[in-house]
Design a protein around this motif. Structure first.
Motif, PDB file in Angstrom:
ATOM      1  N   SER A   1       0.821  -1.218   0.000  1.00 14.43           N
ATOM      2  CA  SER A   1       0.000   0.000   0.000  1.00 14.43           C
ATOM      3  C   SER A   1       0.855   1.269   0.000  1.00 14.43           C
ATOM      4  O   SER A   1       2.020   1.256   0.385  1.00 14.43           O
ATOM      5  CB  SER A   1      -0.929   0.006   1.218  1.00 14.43           C
ATOM      6  N   SER A   2       0.215   2.351  -0.439  1.00 13.27           N
ATOM      7  CA  SER A   2       0.897   3.651  -0.456  1.00 13.27           C
ATOM      8  C   SER A   2      -0.037   4.717   0.092  1.00 13.27           C
ATOM      9  O   SER A   2      -1.246   4.521   0.170  1.00 13.27           O
ATOM     10  CB  SER A   2       1.351   4.010  -1.872  1.00 13.27           C
ATOM     11  N   THR A   3       0.559   5.848   0.458  1.00 13.23           N
ATOM     12  CA  THR A   3      -0.221   6.956   0.992  1.00 13.23           C
ATOM     13  C   THR A   3      -0.911   7.690  -0.153  1.00 13.23           C
ATOM     14  O   THR A   3      -0.593   7.456  -1.324  1.00 13.23           O
ATOM     15  CB  THR A   3       0.678   7.950   1.752  1.00 13.23           C
ATOM     16  N   THR A   4      -1.810   8.598   0.164  1.00 17.40           N
ATOM     17  CA  THR A   4      -2.493   9.365  -0.879  1.00 17.40           C
ATOM     18  C   THR A   4      -1.523  10.253  -1.654  1.00 17.40           C
ATOM     19  O   THR A   4      -1.788  10.626  -2.786  1.00 17.40           O
ATOM     20  CB  THR A   4      -3.616  10.237  -0.283  1.00 17.40           C
ATOM     21  N   SER A   5      -0.378  10.577  -1.058  1.00 18.49           N
ATOM     22  CA  SER A   5       0.610  11.398  -1.762  1.00 18.49           C
ATOM     23  C   SER A   5       1.636  10.553  -2.514  1.00 18.49           C
ATOM     24  O   SER A   5       2.595  11.086  -3.065  1.00 18.49           O
ATOM     25  CB  SER A   5       1.306  12.356  -0.790  1.00 18.49           C
ATOM     26  N   GLY A   6       1.429   9.241  -2.555  1.00 20.02           N
ATOM     27  CA  GLY A   6       2.264   8.378  -3.385  1.00 20.02           C
ATOM     28  C   GLY A   6       3.482   7.777  -2.722  1.00 20.02           C
ATOM     29  O   GLY A   6       4.316   7.173  -3.395  1.00 20.02           O
TER      30      GLY A   6
ATOM     31  N   ALA B   1       5.363   5.024  -0.189  1.00 23.82           N
ATOM     32  CA  ALA B   1       5.164   3.670   0.294  1.00 23.82           C
ATOM     33  C   ALA B   1       4.752   3.696   1.757  1.00 23.82           C
ATOM     34  O   ALA B   1       5.378   4.357   2.570  1.00 23.82           O
ATOM     35  CB  ALA B   1       6.452   2.878   0.111  1.00 23.82           C
ATOM     36  N   SER B   2       3.688   2.972   2.096  1.00 27.17           N
ATOM     37  CA  SER B   2       3.148   2.985   3.447  1.00 27.17           C
ATOM     38  C   SER B   2       3.526   1.707   4.184  1.00 27.17           C
ATOM     39  O   SER B   2       3.240   0.607   3.728  1.00 27.17           O
ATOM     40  CB  SER B   2       1.627   3.112   3.371  1.00 27.17           C
ATOM     41  N   PHE B   3       4.189   1.863   5.324  1.00 24.04           N
ATOM     42  CA  PHE B   3       4.647   0.722   6.128  1.00 24.04           C
ATOM     43  C   PHE B   3       4.834   1.203   7.549  1.00 24.04           C
ATOM     44  O   PHE B   3       5.412   2.260   7.780  1.00 24.04           O
ATOM     45  CB  PHE B   3       5.980   0.210   5.574  1.00 24.04           C
ATOM     46  N   THR B   4       4.357   0.424   8.505  1.00 21.52           N
ATOM     47  CA  THR B   4       4.469   0.847   9.891  1.00 21.52           C
ATOM     48  C   THR B   4       5.363  -0.090  10.680  1.00 21.52           C
ATOM     49  O   THR B   4       5.186  -1.298  10.654  1.00 21.52           O
ATOM     50  CB  THR B   4       3.078   0.904  10.554  1.00 21.52           C
ATOM     51  N   VAL B   5       6.347   0.493  11.317  1.00 17.32           N
ATOM     52  CA  VAL B   5       7.151  -0.191  12.319  1.00 17.32           C
ATOM     53  C   VAL B   5       6.761   0.494  13.620  1.00 17.32           C
ATOM     54  O   VAL B   5       7.032   1.683  13.781  1.00 17.32           O
ATOM     55  CB  VAL B   5       8.666  -0.032  12.053  1.00 17.32           C
ATOM     56  N   PRO B   6       6.087  -0.217  14.528  1.00 25.16           N
ATOM     57  CA  PRO B   6       5.601   0.436  15.753  1.00 25.16           C
ATOM     58  C   PRO B   6       6.664   1.302  16.424  1.00 25.16           C
ATOM     59  O   PRO B   6       7.763   0.852  16.700  1.00 25.16           O
ATOM     60  CB  PRO B   6       5.193  -0.743  16.637  1.00 25.16           C
ATOM     61  N   GLY B   7       6.309   2.565  16.579  1.00 22.07           N
ATOM     62  CA  GLY B   7       7.198   3.504  17.241  1.00 22.07           C
ATOM     63  C   GLY B   7       8.276   4.091  16.352  1.00 22.07           C
ATOM     64  O   GLY B   7       9.043   4.941  16.787  1.00 22.07           O
ATOM     65  N   LEU B   8       8.358   3.675  15.072  1.00 24.96           N
ATOM     66  CA  LEU B   8       9.438   4.164  14.222  1.00 24.96           C
ATOM     67  C   LEU B   8       8.971   4.998  13.036  1.00 24.96           C
ATOM     68  O   LEU B   8       9.413   6.108  12.848  1.00 24.96           O
ATOM     69  CB  LEU B   8      10.282   2.991  13.679  1.00 24.96           C
ATOM     70  N   ALA B   9       8.119   4.448  12.196  1.00 19.32           N
ATOM     71  CA  ALA B   9       7.813   5.143  10.947  1.00 19.32           C
ATOM     72  C   ALA B   9       6.446   4.746  10.415  1.00 19.32           C
ATOM     73  O   ALA B   9       5.916   3.696  10.748  1.00 19.32           O
ATOM     74  CB  ALA B   9       8.875   4.832   9.899  1.00 19.32           C
ATOM     75  N   ARG B  10       5.920   5.587   9.549  1.00 20.95           N
ATOM     76  CA  ARG B  10       4.667   5.292   8.858  1.00 20.95           C
ATOM     77  C   ARG B  10       4.876   5.153   7.359  1.00 20.95           C
ATOM     78  O   ARG B  10       3.976   4.796   6.637  1.00 20.95           O
ATOM     79  CB  ARG B  10       3.646   6.391   9.140  1.00 20.95           C
ATOM     80  N   THR B  11       6.051   5.499   6.888  1.00 22.46           N
ATOM     81  CA  THR B  11       6.356   5.338   5.468  1.00 22.46           C
ATOM     82  C   THR B  11       7.525   4.367   5.338  1.00 22.46           C
ATOM     83  O   THR B  11       8.418   4.315   6.187  1.00 22.46           O
ATOM     84  CB  THR B  11       6.703   6.673   4.792  1.00 22.46           C
ATOM     85  N   ALA B  12       7.495   3.593   4.268  1.00 20.03           N
ATOM     86  CA  ALA B  12       8.483   2.530   4.088  1.00 20.03           C
ATOM     87  C   ALA B  12       9.894   3.074   3.877  1.00 20.03           C
ATOM     88  O   ALA B  12      10.857   2.469   4.340  1.00 20.03           O
ATOM     89  CB  ALA B  12       8.070   1.636   2.926  1.00 20.03           C
TER      90      ALA B  12
END
Length: 144
Positions: free
Chosen positions: A30-35, A37-48
């Motif tokens: 999946s990707s965000t609406t702004s293009g 890459a969307s990926f979650t590492v708890p406590g670290l990041a929301r984008t890949a």
């Protein structure tokens, strides 16, 4: 496909395809609406791309953003990411654009530089001026 109990780096790499021509690690999930890459590492990041940098390189310096040197928002290759200021990231992104939002080419004849350094499209400016002039003419006719 592996589950969420896998280490974050394994999960991240499972969702990429390696492009041998560009060197990009293309995100396939999946990707965000702004293009991005969307990926979650708890406590670290929301984008890949941020997660990849954190997991493979280390912390992103305070106040800096990751610039995709390849200009590919779906790339998570840490070698294609550079920590820069937001202003530098914006400058680079603007310089990489070859066309305005309406598709006119940014070339010598069709581009002017504003006093703040931003580029403007002469064709779009001309269209705006013509639309304003037409509106003024209509207003004058209806007022008479």
């Amino acid at each position: 496909m592996r589950g969420k109990k896998e280490p974050p780096l394994v999960r991240l790499l499972d969702k990429t395809i390696f492009d041998t021509q560009t060197g990009c690690w293309e995100w396939t999930a999946s990707s965000t609406t702004s293009g991005y890459a969307s990926f979650t590492v708890p406590g670290l990041a929301r984008t890949a791309h941020r997660a990849a940098y954190l997991l493979m390189v280390g912390p992103i310096p305070e106040g800096l953003h990751l610039d995709h040197l390849c200009r590919n928002r779906l790339c998570v290759n840490p070698d294609h990411l550079e920590p820069v200021t937001q202003a530098e990231n914006n400058r680079r992104a603007g310089a990489a654009r070859t066309r305005c939002a309406k598709g006119h080419v940014y070339d010598v004849a069709n581009t002017y530089i504003r006093s703040n350094g931003a580029r403007d499209c002469r064709a779009c400016n001309r269209e705006r001026q013509q639309a304003r002039y037409a509106l003024i003419q209509i207003e004058r006719r209806t007022a008479a």
